[in-house]
Design a protein around this motif. Structure first.
Motif, short mmCIF file in Angstrom:
data_model
loop_
_atom_site.label_atom_id
_atom_site.label_comp_id
_atom_site.label_asym_id
_atom_site.label_seq_id
_atom_site.Cartn_x
_atom_site.Cartn_y
_atom_site.Cartn_z
N LEU A 52 0.77 -1.37 0.21
CA LEU A 52 0.12 0.51 0.24
C LEU A 52 1.04 1.32 0.15
N GLY A 53 2.54 1.41 0.29
CA GLY A 53 3.34 2.18 0.81
C GLY A 53 3.56 2.66 -1.17
N VAL A 54 3.67 1.97 -1.88
CA VAL A 54 4.35 2.38 -2.59
C VAL A 54 3.89 2.04 -3.87
N ILE A 55 2.42 2.44 -4.14
CA ILE A 55 1.40 2.30 -5.09
C ILE A 55 1.76 4.07 -5.96
N GLU A 56 2.18 4.72 -5.26
CA GLU A 56 2.35 6.21 -6.07
C GLU A 56 3.30 6.06 -7.27
N LEU A 57 4.31 5.71 -6.54
CA LEU A 57 5.51 5.39 -6.46
C LEU A 57 5.78 4.73 -7.77
N THR A 58 4.80 3.52 -7.72
CA THR A 58 4.86 2.44 -9.08
C THR A 58 4.50 3.47 -9.99
N LEU A 59 2.87 3.88 -10.27
CA LEU A 59 2.37 4.90 -10.85
C LEU A 59 3.73 5.43 -11.25
N SER A 60 4.61 6.56 -10.09
CA SER A 60 4.90 7.60 -11.08
C SER A 60 5.92 6.86 -12.28
N LEU A 61 7.38 5.20 -11.40
CA LEU A 61 7.65 4.82 -12.24
C LEU A 61 7.21 4.53 -13.79
N LEU A 62 6.17 3.23 -14.27
CA LEU A 62 5.88 3.69 -15.05
C LEU A 62 4.95 4.36 -16.37
N ARG A 274 17.91 11.95 -17.56
CA ARG A 274 18.51 13.41 -18.37
C ARG A 274 19.93 13.06 -18.02
N LEU A 275 19.72 13.08 -16.53
CA LEU A 275 21.09 13.16 -16.06
C LEU A 275 22.30 11.13 -15.90
N LYS A 276 23.56 11.89 -16.53
CA LYS A 276 24.00 10.65 -16.76
C LYS A 276 24.89 10.24 -15.42
N GLY A 277 25.24 8.95 -15.47
CA GLY A 277 25.92 8.23 -13.88
C GLY A 277 25.04 8.35 -13.28
N PRO A 278 25.64 7.50 -12.25
CA PRO A 278 24.58 7.14 -10.67
C PRO A 278 23.99 7.94 -10.12
N LYS A 279 22.74 7.93 -9.22
CA LYS A 279 22.19 8.19 -8.40
C LYS A 279 20.85 7.73 -8.07
N VAL A 280 20.98 8.58 -6.31
CA VAL A 280 20.25 7.95 -5.84
C VAL A 280 19.25 8.77 -5.64
N VAL A 281 17.53 8.43 -5.20
CA VAL A 281 16.62 9.37 -5.18
C VAL A 281 15.78 9.19 -4.40
N HIS A 282 16.11 9.27 -3.03
CA HIS A 282 14.89 9.45 -1.40
C HIS A 282 14.10 9.58 -1.65
N VAL A 283 12.87 8.33 -1.96
CA VAL A 283 11.35 9.02 -1.22
C VAL A 283 11.66 8.28 -0.74
N LEU A 284 9.90 9.55 0.13
CA LEU A 284 9.23 8.74 1.64
C LEU A 284 8.14 8.86 1.88
N THR A 285 7.88 7.36 2.32
CA THR A 285 6.35 6.29 2.41
C THR A 285 5.78 6.25 3.33
N GLN A 286 4.75 5.90 3.49
CA GLN A 286 3.87 6.30 4.57
C GLN A 286 3.17 4.56 4.18
N LYS A 287 4.06 3.29 4.76
CA LYS A 287 3.57 1.74 5.36
C LYS A 287 2.43 1.43 5.43
N GLY A 288 1.09 1.38 4.72
CA GLY A 288 0.28 1.32 5.16
C GLY A 288 -1.19 1.95 4.74
N ARG A 289 -0.45 3.09 3.87
CA ARG A 289 -0.64 4.66 3.08
C ARG A 289 -2.29 3.53 2.64
N GLY A 290 -3.17 4.77 2.65
CA GLY A 290 -4.50 4.68 2.26
C GLY A 290 -4.88 3.45 3.04
#
Length: 308
Positions: A52-62, A274-290
């Motif tokens: 439940l915590g990664v639904i928006e993350l999943t949609l945004s990735l796809l 658009r960025l080249k090389g290795p990147k880290v994206v720090h995403v804050l989610t709520q476990k059990g969201r909704g």
């Protein structure tokens, strides 16, 4: 969902069906995905709060990336339920964790959308580095994304992967799904370190705003000013974020980003491409969201048996 309201999920069968959806439609789709996951897990049992915590993350990735050409590696594979529904397995989702049905984890032989099979934690970064090295050896151009979280970053293998990735200068994106939890609440210095990075927007906004302003100068001045800015950036960074480990390892750190704000996530992922090389994206989610019960007690609702 209110009877008679607009429904999006019946018309979504594969990731291409998401590409042209508006933010409003994506928001409705997230609500429908939550209901479907709750209903099926209540019948079959399974991992609830983490999914439940990664639904928006999943949609945004796809929305941004093009799977299965682009490779998404899910760490602690029990985060993949929404991903399975949206990658041509919606009609089989009711069979998840049943004999002869869908696996509760990514499974390469189950679908070309599953880039790596993993049931437990901390393997995604090493696996993604291997996929990226193979891509470059074959002169291919697709993206490789590792989604690590739900406690996986506390595992030793994850840090071996980061160490290996730091010597790899090709394109690689690591997304930290930071919900402050594994099965139970995270403890230790890694959790404290991630909490410290919540102050990072101050640094990132300052850096990006300064860079944009310097770009408005005449070109001969702009280049010289940016050279000076690079030299002072380290001091500013160490003042605001004393131990920003990821950048010291050679990653471009982006975040933290609200993991339930799809507009922000989509904008960030488009920029990351658009960025080249290795990147880290720090995403804050709520476990059990909704789902209020899972929000209030994510440890109990991490994995459940059939229930009402």
């Amino acid at each position: 969902m209110n009877p008679g309201s607009k429904q999006i999920l019946p018309g979504v069968f594969c990731p291409k069906d998401i590409k042209n959806l508006s933010l409003d439609d994506l928001t409705l789709l997230a609500e429908e995905l939550r209901k479907m996951i709750i209903d099926v897990v209540a019948t079959n049992g399974g991992h609830l709060a983490s999914n439940l915590g990664v639904i928006e993350l999943t949609l945004s990735l796809l929305k941004v990336f093009d799977v299965p050409q682009d490779k998404i590696v899910w760490d602690v594979g029990h985060q993949c339920y929404a991903y399975k529904i949206l990658t041509e397995r919606k009609h089989l989702f009711h069979t998840i964790r049943q004999f002869g049905g869908l696996s509760g984890f990514p499974k390469i032989c189950e679908s070309p959308y599953d880039s790596y099979g993993a049931g437990h934690a901390s393997t995604a970064i090493s696996s993604a580095v291997g996929l990226a090295v193979a891509r470059d050896a074959l002169s291919e151009k697709h993206e490789v994304i590792a989604v690590i979280g739900d406690g996986a970053l506390t595992g030793g293998l994850a840090w071996e992967g980061l160490n290996h990735a730091s010597s790899f200068r090709g394109d690689l994106t690591i997304i930290i799904n930071d919900n402050g939890m594994s099965i139970s609440e995270n403890v230790g210095m890694i959790s404290e370190y991630l909490n410290k990075l919540v102050t990072a927007p101050v640094y990132n906004r300052m850096r990006d705003d300064t860079w944009e302003l310097l770009g408005l100068l005449p070109s001969f001045l702009s280049k010289r000013a940016r050279d000076v800015a690079r030299r002072v950036e380290e001091g500013i960074k160490n003042f605001l974020i004393p131990t920003i480990l990821f950048e010291e390892l050679g990653f471009r750190y982006i975040g933290p980003v609200n993991g339930h704000d799809m507009k922000s996530l989509i904008d960030v992922f488009r920029g990351v491409k658009r960025l080249k090389g290795p990147k880290v994206v720090h995403v804050l989610t709520q476990k059990g969201r909704g789902y209020e019960k899972a929000e209030n007690d994510p440890e109990i609702f991490h994995g459940v048996g059939p229930c009402d």
